[in-house]
Design an enzyme around this catalytic site. Structure first.
Site, PDB file in Angstrom:
ATOM      1  CE  LYS A 262       2.341  -3.013  29.974  1.00  0.00           C
ATOM      2  NZ  LYS A 262       1.793  -2.993  28.890  1.00  0.00           N
TER       3      LYS A 262
ATOM      4  CG  ASN B  76       3.876  -5.726  22.210  1.00  0.00           C
ATOM      5  OD1 ASN B  76       4.145  -6.573  22.779  1.00  0.00           O
ATOM      6  ND2 ASN B  76       5.505  -5.760  21.080  1.00  0.00           N
TER       7      ASN B  76
ATOM      8  CE1 TYR C 169       5.405  -2.997  32.141  1.00  0.00           C
ATOM      9  CE2 TYR C 169       4.174  -4.468  33.726  1.00  0.00           C
ATOM     10  CZ  TYR C 169       4.873  -3.634  32.243  1.00  0.00           C
ATOM     11  OH  TYR C 169       4.652  -5.360  31.016  1.00  0.00           O
TER      12      TYR C 169
END
Length: 233
Positions: A161, A88, A157
């Site tokens: 991802k 996470n 980002y």
């Protein structure tokens, strides 16, 4: 050695990670709440103890291989195994810049936390899961990493991802049929990263993470999910 299922949640001291720890503990798992700062982790774990369940704070820097190896050795000594890994912990850098203006260092730093950290943790724990014939790995990804809809948002980002989603597919294959590895898009959630205007609560963001972390045998693997429904990559 306990037979209670043991789950490790990185970035567990706040936001979605903290809520995942709370929900897993409520289901009777022993949760290792991992945080980079020892004090923050202890404070978060203490807050969850009041709601019942077994939660232990552990120190972890996902960018540091020595930190990961130290934790892996501790888990083996204390519990004999890890059953569930929730990757996470993440960073969001240079959110407003275009792909052309985002400095290479931001891409590198994002990949180090958002991709290399989960990779190192999978390499530390998935072999044992495969050997024992049980494991669940949940990679907390983002709609920003979805190639089919990717635009110009937060390039460093988004790229990290997308790489995490690729890791999900690779680890689903490497882990074998009894280690279920999946990615989650929790949506835009009201956290420190998501901000106060986000439409979704941490409970909503954590729900699919917890569902995938506790899948029964024969559940899906190598998938990407939002609100318990599959997404195209």
């Amino acid at each position: 050695m306990t037979r209670q299922k043991v789950a490790l949640v990185t970035g567990g001291n706040r936001g979605i990670g903290l809520e995942v720890c709370r929900q897993l503990a409520q289901q009777g798992l022993h949760v290792l709440l991992a945080a980079r700062g020892e004090a923050q982790g202890e404070q978060a774990a203490a807050a969850l103890h009041s709601g019942g369940g077994a939660v232990t704070a552990v120190s972890l820097d996902v960018r540091d291989d020595a930190s990961i190896q130290t934790l892996a050795a501790h888990v083996q000594r204390a519990f004999g195994r890890l059953d569930i890994l929730v990757n996470n912990a993440a960073v969001l850098l240079c959110e407003g810049d275009s792909a052309l203006m985002t400095p290479p260092e931001a891409y590198q730093d994002s990949l180090e936390t958002n991709f290399m950290g989960p990779l190192r943790l999978c390499q530390a724990f998935v072999p044992g899961m495969r050997e024992r014939g049980y494991g669940r790995v949940v990679n907390v990804s983002s709609g920003a990493g979805q190639l089919s809809s990717m635009g110009g948002y937060a390039p460093a980002y988004s790229a990290s991802k997308a790489a995490l989603n690729a890791l999900t597919r690779l680890m689903a294959h490497a882990g074998g049929p009894r280690v279920l590895v999946n990615s989650v898009d929790p949506g835009w959630v009201r956290t420190d990263m998501g901000g106060p205007r986000a439409p979704r609560s941490v409970e909503q963001g954590a729900d699919t993470v917890v569902w995938l972390a506790t899948l029964p045998e024969g559940g899906p693997t190598g998938g990407f999910f939002h609100d318990r429904k599959p997404l195209p990559w």
